[in-house]
Design an enzyme around this catalytic site. Sequence first.
Site, PDB file in Angstrom:
ATOM      1  N   THR A  36       0.822  -1.214   0.000  1.00 22.53           N
ATOM      2  CA  THR A  36       0.000   0.000   0.000  1.00 22.53           C
ATOM      3  C   THR A  36       0.856   1.263   0.000  1.00 22.53           C
ATOM      4  O   THR A  36       0.416   2.330  -0.403  1.00 22.53           O
ATOM      5  CB  THR A  36      -0.929   0.014   1.234  1.00 22.53           C
ATOM      6  OG1 THR A  36      -1.511  -1.272   1.387  1.00 22.53           O
ATOM      7  CG2 THR A  36      -2.020   1.049   1.090  1.00 22.53           C
ATOM      8  N   ALA A  56      -1.104   5.080  -6.661  1.00 19.70           N
ATOM      9  CA  ALA A  56      -2.141   5.869  -5.962  1.00 19.70           C
ATOM     10  C   ALA A  56      -3.374   6.117  -6.824  1.00 19.70           C
ATOM     11  O   ALA A  56      -4.000   7.157  -6.731  1.00 19.70           O
ATOM     12  CB  ALA A  56      -1.567   7.183  -5.439  1.00 19.70           C
ATOM     13  N   ILE A  57      -3.682   5.136  -7.648  1.00 21.44           N
ATOM     14  CA  ILE A  57      -4.815   5.311  -8.570  1.00 21.44           C
ATOM     15  C   ILE A  57      -5.984   4.423  -8.148  1.00 21.44           C
ATOM     16  O   ILE A  57      -5.800   3.281  -7.747  1.00 21.44           O
ATOM     17  CB  ILE A  57      -4.379   4.976 -10.011  1.00 21.44           C
ATOM     18  CG1 ILE A  57      -3.418   6.062 -10.506  1.00 21.44           C
ATOM     19  CG2 ILE A  57      -5.582   4.845 -10.938  1.00 21.44           C
ATOM     20  CD1 ILE A  57      -2.775   5.754 -11.806  1.00 21.44           C
ATOM     21  N   HIS A  98      -8.651   2.553  -9.764  1.00 26.44           N
ATOM     22  CA  HIS A  98      -8.838   2.103 -11.139  1.00 26.44           C
ATOM     23  C   HIS A  98     -10.311   1.947 -11.499  1.00 26.44           C
ATOM     24  O   HIS A  98     -11.128   1.561 -10.663  1.00 26.44           O
ATOM     25  CB  HIS A  98      -8.125   0.767 -11.348  1.00 26.44           C
ATOM     26  CG  HIS A  98      -6.632   0.883 -11.247  1.00 26.44           C
ATOM     27  ND1 HIS A  98      -5.846   1.257 -12.306  1.00 26.44           N
ATOM     28  CD2 HIS A  98      -5.794   0.691 -10.193  1.00 26.44           C
ATOM     29  CE1 HIS A  98      -4.581   1.285 -11.919  1.00 26.44           C
ATOM     30  NE2 HIS A  98      -4.513   0.949 -10.649  1.00 26.44           N
ATOM     31  N   LYS A 157      -0.005  -3.209 -16.494  1.00 24.08           N
ATOM     32  CA  LYS A 157      -0.624  -1.986 -16.997  1.00 24.08           C
ATOM     33  C   LYS A 157       0.394  -1.027 -17.607  1.00 24.08           C
ATOM     34  O   LYS A 157       0.017  -0.039 -18.212  1.00 24.08           O
ATOM     35  CB  LYS A 157      -1.406  -1.314 -15.870  1.00 24.08           C
ATOM     36  CG  LYS A 157      -2.662  -2.121 -15.510  1.00 24.08           C
ATOM     37  CD  LYS A 157      -3.597  -1.395 -14.586  1.00 24.08           C
ATOM     38  CE  LYS A 157      -3.246  -1.503 -13.118  1.00 24.08           C
ATOM     39  NZ  LYS A 157      -3.660  -2.759 -12.478  1.00 24.08           N
ATOM     40  N   GLU A 192      -2.844  -7.864  -5.338  1.00 26.22           N
ATOM     41  CA  GLU A 192      -2.013  -6.809  -5.929  1.00 26.22           C
ATOM     42  C   GLU A 192      -2.942  -5.839  -6.649  1.00 26.22           C
ATOM     43  O   GLU A 192      -4.162  -5.895  -6.499  1.00 26.22           O
ATOM     44  CB  GLU A 192      -0.976  -7.425  -6.862  1.00 26.22           C
ATOM     45  CG  GLU A 192      -1.547  -8.182  -8.035  1.00 26.22           C
ATOM     46  CD  GLU A 192      -0.530  -8.357  -9.165  1.00 26.22           C
ATOM     47  OE1 GLU A 192       0.568  -7.793  -9.079  1.00 26.22           O
ATOM     48  OE2 GLU A 192      -0.850  -9.049 -10.128  1.00 26.22           O
ATOM     49  N   CYS A 251       8.334  22.145   7.680  1.00 25.05           N
ATOM     50  CA  CYS A 251       8.765  21.695   6.348  1.00 25.05           C
ATOM     51  C   CYS A 251       8.581  22.853   5.390  1.00 25.05           C
ATOM     52  O   CYS A 251       7.466  23.277   5.132  1.00 25.05           O
ATOM     53  CB  CYS A 251       7.948  20.484   5.904  1.00 25.05           C
ATOM     54  SG  CYS A 251       8.175  20.057   4.177  1.00 25.05           S
ATOM     55  N   CYS A 272       9.272  23.189   2.144  1.00 22.12           N
ATOM     56  CA  CYS A 272       8.798  22.968   0.767  1.00 22.12           C
ATOM     57  C   CYS A 272       7.303  22.674   0.746  1.00 22.12           C
ATOM     58  O   CYS A 272       6.586  23.122  -0.124  1.00 22.12           O
ATOM     59  CB  CYS A 272       9.550  21.822   0.107  1.00 22.12           C
ATOM     60  SG  CYS A 272      11.337  22.028   0.087  1.00 22.12           S
ATOM     61  N   CYS A 274      13.523  19.652  -1.255  1.00 18.66           N
ATOM     62  CA  CYS A 274      14.753  19.555  -0.441  1.00 18.66           C
ATOM     63  C   CYS A 274      14.843  18.207   0.250  1.00 18.66           C
ATOM     64  O   CYS A 274      15.844  17.909   0.899  1.00 18.66           O
ATOM     65  CB  CYS A 274      14.885  20.723   0.539  1.00 18.66           C
ATOM     66  SG  CYS A 274      14.277  20.433   2.206  1.00 18.66           S
TER      67      CYS A 274
END
Lengths: 122, 425, 494
Positions: C44, C49-50, C52, C253, C350, C414, C416, C451
């Site tokens: 995971t 990160a799609i 489907h 894919k 998967e 952070c 950035c 960074c």
Amino acid sequence: MEEIQKLICISCPKGCSLEVTVDGDTVVKVSGETCKKGVDYAEKEITDPRRMIATTVRVKNGFHPLVPVYSLQPVPKPLIRDVLKELRKVELAAPVKQGSIVLENVLGTGVNIIASRDMPVS
Amino acid sequence: MTLKNVYDVVVIGSGPGGLAAAVAAKKEGAQDVLIIERDVELGGILLQCIHNGFGLEIFKEDLPGPSYAQRYVKEAYSLGVEVLLDTMVLDITPQRKIYAASKRNGFIEIESRSIVLAMGCRERTRPQIRIPGSRPAGVYTAGTAQRWVNVEGYMPGNRVVILGSGDIGMIMARRLTFEGAKVERVLEVMSYLTGLTRNYVQCLLDFDIPLQLRHTVKRVIGNNHVEAIEAVQVDEKWNVVPGSEEIIPCDTLLLSVGLIPENELSRKAGVILDPVTGGPVVDDNFQTNVNGIFAAGNVVHVYDLVDWVTEAGYQAGKCAAAHANEVRRKEHHLIPLIAGNNVRYIVPHMLDKRNLEGSEIRLQMRVSKPVEQPVWLEVHDKNNLITRRAERYVRPGEMVTVVLKPDHFTDVNKADSLTIDVVPR
Amino acid sequence: MPESYDFVIIGGGVVGCMLARWLSRYEGSVLLIEKEADICMGATAANTAIVHAGYDPLPDSLKARMNVTGNQMWDQLSGELNFPFERRGDYVVAIGDDELPALDTLMQQGKKNGVMGIQILSKAEMIVREKNINPDVSGALWATTGGICDPFAVTVAAAENAVLNGVKVMLNTAFEDFIMEGSRIVGVKTNRGDIKCRWAINSAGVYSDQVMHKAGVRPEFIIKPRRGEYFVFDRADITIDNVLFPVPSEKGKGILVTTTLHGNTIIGPNANIIDDKENRETTKVGLNEIWEGAQKLVPSLSLKYVIAMFAGLRPYGNGPCKTPGIDYQHDYIIEIPEDVQGFVNLGGIESPGLTSAPAIAQEVVDMLRDAGEEMKEKKGWDPIRRGRPRFRDMDHEEQKRLVHMDPRYGRVICRCENVTEGEIVAEIHAPIPALTYDAIKRRTWLGTGRCQAGFDMPRVVKILADELGVSPLEVSKKGQGSEFLARPTKQVEN
């Protein structure tokens, strides 16, 4: 018996390449320098090499746990590790003023180690 | 400290460039100068650069970084520069409005007549040079390790490989050796040293730390923590030389592989960047394409001597102050033109009183409703009539013009605003 | 006397956490064990990160059904669990005329699978939709139901909601074996002791083969992880607005170019079958492969703007098997085996496992009910998990209000990604506490920018040490053995 040694001058960031003609322990001739410091450096490096030391020492109640320190003049190169060892034993107490002496005449070298910055109380 | 709504010069960052800019701005006569610094004290990265070698050009002295910084910090405070610490600038607009935040001061919105960008640079990272392998703890940029060792008092590891022969890398090799770590190797992918030769002598040669040119890290090994790296030799075309692979056991890999000017804020402000330097395009006053926004130091391009950063900061600070002073003078002389009775609008909306000394200023306007009889167009300040123009009639469709002449300068110069009214004649 | 639960879930990936959340709806005690220092550390953690659409799996497979059903559940899920999800559709892009017929095949397959809202776009239309596309594009399949998410956010949100509804989560707890009474599972042995249970659920990802073998189930099923490598680009310099797939091949894919919820373009993955279930190394060869593959879709990418690289492992099964209807390479195992009691077996989940996770959770609930469990709804079950403020996503007025309420949100740690101390502290003390640097990174996205943590790392280490009341020396990147710091300075003589 004269021989030629190659050195890099570390007096300033230019880092000139020097050719030093030595006879035993005596410097006969220096070439390649672009300022007078080069000649001084070469003579010193052949006979009594020295280095500046910059490190940190512990500080109690400081704004940071360490205060940076440095040697006001270069110390003999073979003594670097011993000087560091002495400095590891030091613990200052805040506040520390920049320029204040941390170790006077460290290991009898005649060189003082001083604080690089103020360290206020936390 | 009470923050002002408007500053003359705001400097972003308090490294050598920012400190010099703030000091110079004050000396040039800027009244309200503010430094915004994200760390907890002024000085920037100089504070962790505890080695000597700073100030040879400017002070003719061989100073450690913190000493060099402290001279300017003291000067800035003694000149009355205001300071916000532990404060992050979030946004800058092209109109020079600054948004920032801190724990102590909360959310901050201020405007400034001039801004000096002095954010410095950041270090190139592992992905940017694409070192394959696992992603364990123990891979750090040299600067991050320097902060841990020199400021916070922690060692990232005991057996270290350094990639990159830049100055920070070599200086960290000596520094870690001083603190009891074993620096196994310094690897440099180029065929030459990328830092100063003096640092090769006093940081590597003095302590028998091997430097390998044309070598790089092929892969990082270790799932949780670095256990080793695989070093390889590369040829002129950067291809791996077969058979040159060597596993070097270590617990830390430090990267000293270059610096990149840090310009995310500059982009937000509309500043144009040079793709070659990565920094703003500047003129000889260090002004960017955005009026009143200046930039100095490593944010513009990466310097190799701090002394030159200071020099650039001075120039930028001086010019930023001059700009702010000019804006201030203009604000002082600028007065609004107010559309009064039966006037819909006036162009220009404001005028710079000084411009009336040598020449006429034409005020053009339209009325709101028609008046089919003779009228005056009267120009007056709060109390006195300054001039008036006669018209036989006024109509919204026909623009009318009133001319202010140099003769009116004495009267206008006393005014805070000018109002124009249409009145019957 | 060991602790006792009705259900023990083995593995805290998206499937395990989603299942925990689903089970939390019903009466009965639930424990989730995870061998790592945080949830969401396996498959995971590192994928594309799609969410489907579902045109990819073979028709009539369990995978196709889970994919299409799961996809439809995401809008409600994102609303209830308060995680970001954008259904912006995805594209399969044909380059050159040779690839065009493949789009039709996929479209037919999608229709068979029950995927709604798919259509073929012309070359001209595709160029309008993605200005950076390879000019040799010949057409594209547009699946309107495709979406993007943040897998960490999803998994954490599901697990948190489970915890708030009474589920217990034990981190750093590794499954070792089952405790059996005859053919019935009555507990699990872990590195932290034995735990009794009525049901054990295998959601162990790349280790699901080993777990089921301990129960004597499907000894012929072997997972060889398929490793996929990725590049992440700086969003200031590279902006791809869409999810772009190539035409699929036998290897899967294919290497795609896609955007993330955070605005960064990512490319990858390749698919290399490896033996080591822990080997998440990137390789020079593999990175070259994804670079070349991605340029096929978007030739204008530049390696200069790479800010991160990583590799993930997909739990890929080993091929056809004796059970009719199941092909380990192309389908999931979701079953309550007949010859072992008290065991729910999930294997080979998967891609599209992330998309399928809610459907799988529902499927397991249904299977348990069919197996005679009452599955009685719990009173007071709360489907809502509240989100926490994200400074970066707010406008200046909202930021001002937040900082006013809690000044810690005014300290940006952070630079950035503009992540604040307030957010970090909130994650450290959240229902699933973030106890490592990476745990905070995954939840807040700090350290993921250009960074790469050079600025925030020492500061986060300090915050973690202060909040947890430990020495900075004990703070780790991702659990024991990954500590950042070795010792204080000044302590070694030499």
